[in-house]
Motif scaffolding. Structure first.
Motif, PDB file in Angstrom:
ATOM      1  N   GLY A 189       1.478   1.851  -8.291  1.00  0.00           N
ATOM      2  CA  GLY A 189       0.458   1.855  -7.255  1.00  0.00           C
ATOM      3  C   GLY A 189       1.087   1.933  -5.882  1.00  0.00           C
ATOM      4  N   THR A 190       0.249   2.072  -4.881  1.00  0.00           N
ATOM      5  CA  THR A 190       0.685   2.115  -3.484  1.00  0.00           C
ATOM      6  C   THR A 190      -0.221   1.186  -2.689  1.00  0.00           C
ATOM      7  OG1 THR A 190       1.351   4.422  -3.761  1.00  0.00           O
ATOM      8  CG2 THR A 190       1.169   3.611  -1.505  1.00  0.00           C
ATOM      9  N   VAL A 191       0.383   0.388  -1.824  1.00  0.00           N
ATOM     10  CA  VAL A 191      -0.362  -0.561  -0.994  1.00  0.00           C
ATOM     11  C   VAL A 191      -0.416  -0.015   0.431  1.00  0.00           C
ATOM     12  CG1 VAL A 191      -0.424  -2.916  -0.082  1.00  0.00           C
ATOM     13  CG2 VAL A 191       0.355  -2.499  -2.434  1.00  0.00           C
ATOM     14  N   CYS A 231      -4.514   2.572   6.920  1.00  0.00           N
ATOM     15  CA  CYS A 231      -4.121   3.538   5.883  1.00  0.00           C
ATOM     16  C   CYS A 231      -2.645   3.931   5.983  1.00  0.00           C
ATOM     17  CB  CYS A 231      -5.020   4.775   5.912  1.00  0.00           C
ATOM     18  SG  CYS A 231      -6.721   4.405   5.475  1.00  0.00           S
ATOM     19  N   GLU A 232      -1.802   2.992   6.404  1.00  0.00           N
ATOM     20  CA  GLU A 232      -0.360   3.200   6.464  1.00  0.00           C
ATOM     21  C   GLU A 232       0.273   2.462   5.284  1.00  0.00           C
ATOM     22  OE1 GLU A 232      -0.046   3.155  11.344  1.00  0.00           O
ATOM     23  OE2 GLU A 232       0.143   1.287  10.224  1.00  0.00           O
ATOM     24  N   ALA A 233       1.272   3.077   4.667  1.00  0.00           N
ATOM     25  CA  ALA A 233       1.969   2.438   3.552  1.00  0.00           C
ATOM     26  C   ALA A 233       2.574   1.117   4.022  1.00  0.00           C
ATOM     27  CB  ALA A 233       3.055   3.358   3.018  1.00  0.00           C
ATOM     28  N   LEU A 234       2.469   0.100   3.182  1.00  0.00           N
ATOM     29  CA  LEU A 234       2.888  -1.245   3.574  1.00  0.00           C
ATOM     30  C   LEU A 234       4.139  -1.665   2.807  1.00  0.00           C
ATOM     31  CD1 LEU A 234       2.095  -3.572   5.408  1.00  0.00           C
ATOM     32  CD2 LEU A 234       0.615  -4.403   3.588  1.00  0.00           C
ATOM     33  N   GLU A 235       5.263  -1.677   3.504  1.00  0.00           N
ATOM     34  CA  GLU A 235       6.529  -2.097   2.907  1.00  0.00           C
ATOM     35  C   GLU A 235       6.599  -3.615   2.848  1.00  0.00           C
ATOM     36  OE1 GLU A 235      11.362  -1.673   3.642  1.00  0.00           O
ATOM     37  OE2 GLU A 235       9.965  -0.854   5.111  1.00  0.00           O
ATOM     38  N   GLY A 236       7.133  -4.157   1.755  1.00  0.00           N
ATOM     39  CA  GLY A 236       7.356  -5.589   1.637  1.00  0.00           C
ATOM     40  C   GLY A 236       6.163  -6.403   1.176  1.00  0.00           C
ATOM     41  N   ALA A 237       5.063  -5.754   0.811  1.00  0.00           N
ATOM     42  CA  ALA A 237       3.918  -6.500   0.284  1.00  0.00           C
ATOM     43  C   ALA A 237       4.277  -7.042  -1.102  1.00  0.00           C
ATOM     44  CB  ALA A 237       2.684  -5.607   0.192  1.00  0.00           C
ATOM     45  N   GLN A 294       9.696   0.982   0.807  1.00  0.00           N
ATOM     46  CA  GLN A 294       9.397   1.479   2.162  1.00  0.00           C
ATOM     47  C   GLN A 294       8.200   2.411   2.210  1.00  0.00           C
ATOM     48  OE1 GLN A 294      12.932   3.490   3.409  1.00  0.00           O
ATOM     49  NE2 GLN A 294      12.666   5.193   1.987  1.00  0.00           N
ATOM     50  N   PHE A 295       7.795   2.935   1.070  1.00  0.00           N
ATOM     51  CA  PHE A 295       6.637   3.822   1.007  1.00  0.00           C
ATOM     52  C   PHE A 295       5.392   3.090   0.510  1.00  0.00           C
ATOM     53  CE2 PHE A 295      10.455   6.388   0.080  1.00  0.00           C
ATOM     54  CZ  PHE A 295      10.480   7.124   1.247  1.00  0.00           C
TER      55      PHE A 295
END
Length: 98
Positions: free
Chosen positions: A36-38, A43-49, A71-72
Motif C-alpha cells: 500500500g501507499t500512505v 495527497c503527498e506520499a508520507l515517509e516514516g508513517a 520515502q515514497f
C-alpha cells in the motif's frame, strides 16, 4: 515465500535464434504480499508513517506486526493467504525528531 528458481541461458541455448524458450515452474504460495501507499491530507506520499497490520477473523484478532513507509510512502508485508481472514491497517503519523 520461500520458493526460488534460477534459470541460466547460455549462448548454446539460442541455437542461431533470436529468442530462447524456457519454462519455469514455481510452487504455489501460502502467503501473499500486502502492499500500500500512505498519503497525507495534501495527497503527498508520507515517509516514516507506521502501519500496524492486524488479522481479523471469526476466531478474533491478531496483530501481525508493523512496518514503516519508505520515502515514497510505500509499505509491504507478507501475510497468510486465507479467504477467512481480513486484514486491518492502522496508520500512525511519523514521529518527528529534531
Amino acid at each position: 515465500m520461500s520458493s526460488y528458481t534460477e534459470l541460466i541461458i547460455t549462448p548454446k541455448s539460442f541455437n542461431n535464434r533470436n529468442i530462447a524458450q524456457a519454462a519455469i515452474t514455481l510452487e504455489s504460495f501460502c502467503d501473499v504480499l500486502l502492499t500500500g501507499t500512505v498519503f497525507n491530507s495534501r495527497c503527498e506520499a508520507l515517509e516514516g508513517a507506521v502501519v500496524l497490520i492486524t488479522a481479523v477473523a471469526a476466531w478474533g484478532e491478531k496483530d501481525l506486526g508493523y512496518v514503516i513507509t519508505n520515502q515514497f510512502g510505500e509499505f509491504a508485508i507478507a501475510a497468510e493467504k486465507n479467504p477467512e481472514i481480513n486484514y486491518r491497517f492502522d496508520i500512525y503519523e511519523p514521529v518527528l525528531t529534531s
